[in-house]
Design a protein around this motif. Structure first.
Motif, PDB file in Angstrom:
ATOM      1  N   LEU A 132      26.673  46.963  51.127  1.00 36.38           N
ATOM      2  CA  LEU A 132      27.696  46.005  51.540  1.00 36.38           C
ATOM      3  C   LEU A 132      27.849  44.961  50.447  1.00 36.38           C
ATOM      4  O   LEU A 132      26.886  44.285  50.089  1.00 36.38           O
ATOM      5  CB  LEU A 132      27.292  45.311  52.849  1.00 36.38           C
ATOM      6  CG  LEU A 132      26.832  46.220  54.002  1.00 36.38           C
ATOM      7  CD1 LEU A 132      26.410  45.381  55.195  1.00 36.38           C
ATOM      8  CD2 LEU A 132      27.931  47.198  54.384  1.00 36.38           C
ATOM      9  N   GLY A 133      29.080  44.840  49.905  1.00 37.60           N
ATOM     10  CA  GLY A 133      29.324  43.862  48.842  1.00 37.60           C
ATOM     11  C   GLY A 133      29.633  44.539  47.521  1.00 37.60           C
ATOM     12  O   GLY A 133      29.394  45.743  47.348  1.00 37.60           O
ATOM     13  N   ALA A 134      30.175  43.740  46.595  1.00 38.46           N
ATOM     14  CA  ALA A 134      30.521  44.282  45.275  1.00 38.46           C
ATOM     15  C   ALA A 134      30.287  43.252  44.180  1.00 38.46           C
ATOM     16  O   ALA A 134      30.922  43.284  43.136  1.00 38.46           O
ATOM     17  CB  ALA A 134      31.983  44.740  45.272  1.00 38.46           C
ATOM     18  N   ALA A 138      24.948  43.575  44.468  1.00 42.52           N
ATOM     19  CA  ALA A 138      25.367  44.924  44.856  1.00 42.52           C
ATOM     20  C   ALA A 138      25.336  45.859  43.654  1.00 42.52           C
ATOM     21  O   ALA A 138      24.882  47.005  43.757  1.00 42.52           O
ATOM     22  CB  ALA A 138      26.772  44.882  45.454  1.00 42.52           C
ATOM     23  N   ASN A 157      33.247  46.975  50.939  1.00 43.49           N
ATOM     24  CA  ASN A 157      33.595  45.622  50.515  1.00 43.49           C
ATOM     25  C   ASN A 157      35.036  45.314  50.912  1.00 43.49           C
ATOM     26  O   ASN A 157      35.907  46.188  50.824  1.00 43.49           O
ATOM     27  CB  ASN A 157      33.447  45.490  48.992  1.00 43.49           C
ATOM     28  CG  ASN A 157      33.505  44.054  48.533  1.00 43.49           C
ATOM     29  OD1 ASN A 157      32.698  43.232  48.959  1.00 43.49           O
ATOM     30  ND2 ASN A 157      34.454  43.727  47.672  1.00 43.49           N
ATOM     31  N   ARG A 158      35.293  44.096  51.338  1.00 44.90           N
ATOM     32  CA  ARG A 158      36.658  43.734  51.756  1.00 44.90           C
ATOM     33  C   ARG A 158      37.650  43.879  50.603  1.00 44.90           C
ATOM     34  O   ARG A 158      38.764  44.334  50.782  1.00 44.90           O
ATOM     35  CB  ARG A 158      36.689  42.296  52.280  1.00 44.90           C
ATOM     36  CG  ARG A 158      36.108  42.137  53.676  1.00 44.90           C
ATOM     37  CD  ARG A 158      36.097  40.694  54.097  1.00 44.90           C
ATOM     38  NE  ARG A 158      35.328  39.862  53.160  1.00 44.90           N
ATOM     39  CZ  ARG A 158      35.188  38.554  53.270  1.00 44.90           C
ATOM     40  NH1 ARG A 158      35.782  37.898  54.242  1.00 44.90           N
ATOM     41  NH2 ARG A 158      34.455  37.876  52.399  1.00 44.90           N
ATOM     42  N   GLN A 160      38.661  45.932  47.958  1.00 45.12           N
ATOM     43  CA  GLN A 160      38.413  47.310  47.514  1.00 45.12           C
ATOM     44  C   GLN A 160      38.713  47.515  46.034  1.00 45.12           C
ATOM     45  O   GLN A 160      38.174  48.426  45.415  1.00 45.12           O
ATOM     46  CB  GLN A 160      39.207  48.265  48.390  1.00 45.12           C
ATOM     47  CG  GLN A 160      38.633  48.292  49.809  1.00 45.12           C
ATOM     48  CD  GLN A 160      39.289  49.314  50.693  1.00 45.12           C
ATOM     49  OE1 GLN A 160      40.506  49.492  50.660  1.00 45.12           O
ATOM     50  NE2 GLN A 160      38.493  49.995  51.495  1.00 45.12           N
ATOM     51  N   ALA A 163      35.473  46.873  44.334  1.00 49.45           N
ATOM     52  CA  ALA A 163      34.591  48.036  44.498  1.00 49.45           C
ATOM     53  C   ALA A 163      35.017  49.164  43.570  1.00 49.45           C
ATOM     54  O   ALA A 163      34.175  49.841  42.949  1.00 49.45           O
ATOM     55  CB  ALA A 163      34.610  48.498  45.951  1.00 49.45           C
ATOM     56  N   THR A 200      25.551  40.999  50.187  1.00 48.15           N
ATOM     57  CA  THR A 200      26.418  39.825  50.222  1.00 48.15           C
ATOM     58  C   THR A 200      25.554  38.596  50.526  1.00 48.15           C
ATOM     59  O   THR A 200      24.357  38.715  50.820  1.00 48.15           O
ATOM     60  CB  THR A 200      27.499  39.942  51.313  1.00 48.15           C
ATOM     61  OG1 THR A 200      26.905  39.727  52.605  1.00 48.15           O
ATOM     62  CG2 THR A 200      28.162  41.317  51.281  1.00 48.15           C
TER      63      THR A 200
END
Length: 288
Positions: A132-134, A138, A157-158, A160, A163, A200
């Motif tokens: 979770l996360g970028a 991460a 990740n929200r 994208q 990511a 995150t």
């Protein structure tokens, strides 16, 4: 032992924003006193717009080295003279050594993360895992999981696009088993995972500490769940995972190992890692 700062004391530190939650100053100063080394470690709340000036200032003041935390792990690269290979692949730095006025960037998060999950008893070899996360943490976790031969690494990740940037960057280094998971596919990806890693800041003391980065019901009974947040030791994310019957790994071991590796880079001395962990558990138990 209690140390006295004098004219020969060397400077170490942490740069980021915020830094008030960090256990790194206590950890490193405890070690420096224990090993009778003439250094002092402090934290600098450095705003993003002053990052370049901050690095120049620390070098000009003769700092021996410093750690880097959010939001500077990626943005600091252009201000460094040299970057070690893995940190260059990741595109994120968490440790800087200053030698003869030159700055050398490292990423000890990779080894810290690998040691933390392996010592807990989880091997990602041949398994599907999700991160979770970028951000910088991460990126380090993804490299660590790749080196430990995970079969599939999902990024959730929200943002994208961010990511996707990681995937395209890592493909240049022949890491081609990373997937960019769309928001609507998050639950399915997590249910297929043997390990879920929160990379995150969600859940950190002083920052969304009453929130989990994902709904707890997405986590299957019996899977491994790791949170890189170390304060509090048991985040909302880990509490929900435990309630669902998951095996949890808190962020303390990663902090200990990445911190110990950084300490050795600066001082040349291998610190007592179990002593670090005992000290930090005590500090957190006392409400830090």
């Amino acid at each position: 032992m209690k140390k006295t700062i004098n004219a020969q004391t060397k400077l170490l530190g942490l740069i980021g924003s915020p830094v008030g939650h960090s256990l790194s100053p206590m950890m490193h100063n405890h070690l420096l006193g224990l090993l009778d080394l003439n250094y002092v470690y402090t934290a600098f709340d450095l705003k993003p717009e002053l990052l370049g000036d901050g690095v120049k200032g620390l070098v000009a003041l003769g700092a021996r080295g410093f750690n880097v935390t959010v939001p500077h792990k990626e943005k600091i690269l252009p201000f460094l003279d040299e970057i070690e290979a893995n940190a260059k692949i990741i595109g994120a730095i968490n440790t800087i050594l200053v030698e003869n006025g030159r700055t050398f960037g490292y990423n000890t998060d990779i080894t810290g993360f690998k040691k933390s999950i392996l010592r807990a008893g989880f091997s990602p070899k041949g398994k599907t895992v999700s991160v979770l996360g970028a951000g910088g943490a991460a990126r380090a976790a993804i490299i660590g999981l790749s080196e430990l031969e995970a079969a599939v690494i999902n990024i959730i990740n929200r943002d994208q696009e961010r990511a996707q940037t990681i995937i395209e960057t890592y493909e240049k280094d022949a890491i081609d088993n990373i997937k960019n998971i769309h928001t609507q596919d998050t639950e399915e990806a997590l249910r297929q995972s043997s390990l879920v890693v929160n990379a995150t800041s969600v859940g950190m003391k002083g920052y969304l500490s009453e929130v989990s980065p994902i709904p707890g019901e997405y986590l299957n009974n019996g899977i491994w769940v790791c949170d890189l947040v170390y304060n509090p030791l048991e985040t909302i994310f880990l509490k929900e995972a435990k309630r669902n019957g998951c095996i949890i790994i808190d962020g303390l071991d990663m902090l200990v190992h990445q911190g110990a590796d950084a300490f050795k880079i600066w001082t040349g001395v291998e610190p007592p890692r179990q002593e670090i962990k005992k000290f930090l558990i005590n500090q957190i138990a006392n409400g830090y």
